[in-house]
Design a protein around this motif. Structure first.
Motif, mmCIF file in Angstrom:
data_model
loop_
_atom_site.group_PDB
_atom_site.id
_atom_site.type_symbol
_atom_site.label_atom_id
_atom_site.label_comp_id
_atom_site.label_asym_id
_atom_site.label_seq_id
_atom_site.Cartn_x
_atom_site.Cartn_y
_atom_site.Cartn_z
ATOM 1 N N LEU A 83 0.364 10.229 -3.394
ATOM 2 C CA LEU A 83 -0.342 10.456 -2.136
ATOM 3 C C LEU A 83 0.615 10.478 -0.946
ATOM 4 O O LEU A 83 0.223 10.829 0.161
ATOM 5 N N ASP A 84 1.837 10.078 -1.169
ATOM 6 C CA ASP A 84 2.868 10.067 -0.136
ATOM 7 C C ASP A 84 4.204 10.333 -0.817
ATOM 8 O O ASP A 84 4.312 10.264 -2.052
ATOM 9 N N ASP A 124 -6.475 -0.794 -6.504
ATOM 10 C CA ASP A 124 -6.164 -1.214 -5.139
ATOM 11 C C ASP A 124 -7.237 -2.185 -4.656
ATOM 12 O O ASP A 124 -8.351 -1.778 -4.353
ATOM 13 N N ASN A 169 0.784 4.241 -2.788
ATOM 14 C CA ASN A 169 0.623 5.654 -2.430
ATOM 15 C C ASN A 169 1.757 6.513 -2.985
ATOM 16 O O ASN A 169 1.532 7.671 -3.370
ATOM 17 N N ARG A 179 -2.313 13.551 -10.582
ATOM 18 C CA ARG A 179 -3.286 12.464 -10.482
ATOM 19 C C ARG A 179 -4.416 12.643 -11.494
ATOM 20 O O ARG A 179 -4.927 11.661 -12.030
ATOM 21 N N ALA A 229 1.113 6.948 -6.683
ATOM 22 C CA ALA A 229 -0.040 7.818 -6.896
ATOM 23 C C ALA A 229 0.209 9.260 -6.464
ATOM 24 O O ALA A 229 -0.637 10.129 -6.698
ATOM 25 N N SER A 243 0.826 -1.210 0.000
ATOM 26 C CA SER A 243 0.000 0.000 0.000
ATOM 27 C C SER A 243 0.859 1.259 0.000
ATOM 28 O O SER A 243 0.517 2.257 -0.647
ATOM 29 N N THR A 244 1.977 1.222 0.722
ATOM 30 C CA THR A 244 2.910 2.353 0.687
ATOM 31 C C THR A 244 3.438 2.561 -0.716
ATOM 32 O O THR A 244 3.522 3.698 -1.206
#
Length: 245
Positions: free
Chosen positions: A55-56, A167, A50, A82, A53, A46-47
């Motif tokens: 997001l992080d 996801d 992200n 995005r 994307a 998931s990291t």
């Protein structure tokens, strides 16, 4: 050689004082590949999603997607990235229940500045190609899980993204609907859409991707390409060429 769609170089990410969620991960994804990112909870998948994307941000290393250095973007730049480069499909759809199906699908284009009429025409094209045009004026709450996920896929494809990220796209679906969405993703990739699917479901990975990347304890432990996924050839098959171009 064709420029990669995704290129991660020596990416690490740590939260608080715990062990690194990702440790010196390097990954390259070429145009047209369909890649499954597999791993148990807490593995770092998931990291990784992200970071791709936007997001992080990584603590160290670089993340480049379709020529954009994602790790160096600010908040506004990440939002624009995005909208223009990435389409995202989530486990629980993330549709807006107070909007119609058409308005949900058209939303990314409207946020990107496309005129309403043009956005609605593009949304109508996608809904027809994905076999859900009869629900154009319906609100998502009236649809089944599989139908809502098709709406979510249409929304993700609205701005013709270079990369489609999914996801756990079948995680909230029953078996039949899950197979339907898997075939849809496979059809899209067969027509050239670059696809990354983050999942713990090996059956999903086998059904719609041609490369498997396993992550454990924040490191890539396995990266294997397989043969192209064969089309199922049933009623759910779509002419995806018009969707991804």
């Amino acid at each position: 050689m064709t420029m990669p769609v995704i290129e991660l170089r020596e990416v690490s990410r740590r939260y608080d004082d715990g062990p690194p969620a990702l440790h010196e991960v390097s990954l390259t994804v070429r145009p047209g590949e369909a890649v499954a990112i597999l791993g148990p909870s807490g593995s770092g998948k998931s990291t990784l999603l992200n970071l791709i994307a936007g997001l992080d941000r990584p603590d160290t290393g670089t993340v480049t997607v379709d020529g954009v250095r994602v790790d160096g973007l600010g908040e506004a730049g990440s939002a624009l990235y995005r909208r223009s480069k990435v389409g995202m499909v989530f486990q629980f759809f993330n549709l807006l229940d107070d909007l119609t199906v058409t308005d949900n699908v058209a939303l990314p284009a409207r946020l990107a500045g496309m005129a309403r009429g043009e956005a609605d025409r593009r949304a109508a094209e996608l809904l027809e190609l994905l076999g859900i045009d009869r629900y154009a004026r319906v609100r998502p709450g009236r649809l089944s899980g599989g139908e809502r996920q098709r709406v979510a896929v249409a929304r993700a494809l609205m701005n013709r993204p270079a990369l489609l990220l999914a996801d756990e796209p079948t995680g909230a679906l029953d078996t039949a609907a899950g197979r339907d969405v898997s075939r849809l993703l496979g059809d899209l990739n067969a027509e050239g859409q670059t696809l990354v699917v983050v999942t713990h479901d090996l059956a999903l990975a086998r059904s719609c991707t041609t490369r498997t990347v396993r992550i454990a304890d924040g490191r890539i432990t396995h990266d294997v390409r397989s043969e192209a996924v064969a089309s199922q050839g049933d009623a759910s098959h779509i002419d995806a060429s018009q969707v991804v171009r």
